[in-house]
Design a protein around this motif. Structure first.
Motif, PDB file in Angstrom:
ATOM      1  N   UNK A 165       0.465  -1.215   0.229  1.00 21.66           N
ATOM      2  CA  UNK A 165       0.179  -0.063  -0.072  1.00 21.66           C
ATOM      3  C   UNK A 165       0.687   1.614   0.114  1.00 21.66           C
ATOM      4  N   UNK A 166       0.734   2.550  -1.047  1.00 24.76           N
ATOM      5  CA  UNK A 166       1.102   3.582  -0.917  1.00 24.76           C
ATOM      6  C   UNK A 166       0.111   4.386  -0.252  1.00 24.76           C
ATOM      7  N   UNK A 167       0.657   5.717   0.732  1.00 25.41           N
ATOM      8  CA  UNK A 167      -0.433   6.580   0.727  1.00 25.41           C
ATOM      9  C   UNK A 167      -0.103   7.783  -0.004  1.00 25.41           C
ATOM     10  N   UNK A 168      -1.446   8.538   0.004  1.00 30.03           N
ATOM     11  CA  UNK A 168      -1.320   9.024  -0.903  1.00 30.03           C
ATOM     12  C   UNK A 168      -1.995  10.449  -0.719  1.00 30.03           C
ATOM     13  N   UNK A 169      -2.252  11.608  -1.389  1.00 34.54           N
ATOM     14  CA  UNK A 169      -3.271  12.734  -0.795  1.00 34.54           C
ATOM     15  C   UNK A 169      -2.296  13.448   0.324  1.00 34.54           C
ATOM     16  N   UNK A 170      -2.023  14.600  -0.096  1.00 35.51           N
ATOM     17  CA  UNK A 170      -1.114  15.846   0.815  1.00 35.51           C
ATOM     18  C   UNK A 170       0.447  15.488   1.489  1.00 35.51           C
ATOM     19  N   UNK A 171       0.825  14.049   1.038  1.00 34.90           N
ATOM     20  CA  UNK A 171       1.938  14.268   1.183  1.00 34.90           C
ATOM     21  C   UNK A 171       2.980  15.162   1.007  1.00 34.90           C
ATOM     22  N   UNK A 172       3.969  16.006   1.561  1.00 38.20           N
ATOM     23  CA  UNK A 172       5.016  17.064   1.042  1.00 38.20           C
ATOM     24  C   UNK A 172       5.914  17.024   1.887  1.00 38.20           C
ATOM     25  N   UNK A 173       6.290  16.521   3.167  1.00 34.63           N
ATOM     26  CA  UNK A 173       7.140  16.519   4.486  1.00 34.63           C
ATOM     27  C   UNK A 173       7.655  15.467   3.996  1.00 34.63           C
TER      28      UNK A 173
END
Length: 211
Positions: A165-173
């Motif tokens: 599973x990859x985690x997305x949405x709002x990732x930036x840091x």
């Protein structure tokens, strides 16, 4: 951790970002891939970065005007493809056909989904990975790992042991990346945090620095 950078249709220089991503991957040993617009796949692949398509159609060669052939993006240099991004949603049968088309062309697949129930359905189609992305958080700078960590942990459980599973949405840091890993994700899918940054290379370096 796998960092998959989706450039969407942003007004950015895909080759500049790809070159930066290739350097960051080489310097850190972190797996970094870039998914540009289809027309830029060849130029991006020439930088040496791992290159993905943003979408492929679930068709083979034939009378399919406007379709994106998996074989065509593979010939251009792509080694993987996103499917069912929340900005390009598909029916389950279309996702399945897209996975099969990607398999025929030797492309790795990541299927996006909004929530753990959809992750479970997507995982049963046997993609190489799935990515959970609540659409309301995309582009907000607020990662799902903070807004609702249970979405990530429940998605990991729903996908089972065989589908990462990859985690997305709002990732930036880098903090977002570590939080995703602690919740069981094996990678992140991000876009604006790097593609719209004033200095994409610095943004990428900061993202992977904690690793």
């Amino acid at each position: 951790m796998f960092v998959l950078l989706n450039l969407k249709a942003y007004a950015c220089d895909p080759v500049e970002i790809a070159a930066a991503a290739a350097d960051v991957a080489d310097e850190t040993g972190v797996r970094v891939a870039v998914a540009p617009q289809t027309a830029a796949i060849g130029r991006v692949a020439e930088t040496g970065v791992e290159t993905w398509a943003q979408h492929v159609s679930g068709v083979g060669s034939g009378s399919h005007t406007g379709s994106t052939l998996a074989e065509a993006v593979a010939d251009a240099g792509a080694t993987g493809t996103l499917l069912n991004h929340s900005e390009r949603r598909r029916r389950l049968a279309d996702i399945d056909a897209g996975i099969r088309a990607a398999e025929r062309a030797g492309l790795e697949t990541v299927v996006c989904a909004n929530n753990p129930r959809q992750i479970a359905a997507a995982a049963r189609l046997e993609p190489d990975a799935v990515a959970v992305e609540p659409p309301e958080l995309i582009g907000t700078g607020t990662p799902v790992s903070k807004a609702d960590p249970e979405i990530v942990t429940d998605s990991v459980a729903a996908a089972g042991d065989e589908v990462p599973v990859l985690c997305g949405a709002g990732i930036s840091t880098g903090e977002d990346l570590l939080a995703a890993a602690e919740l069981g994700a094996e990678g992140v899918l991000l876009a604006s945090g790097v593609a719209k940054a004033d200095d994409p290379r610095a943004a990428l370096e900061a993202l992977v620095e904690p690793l």
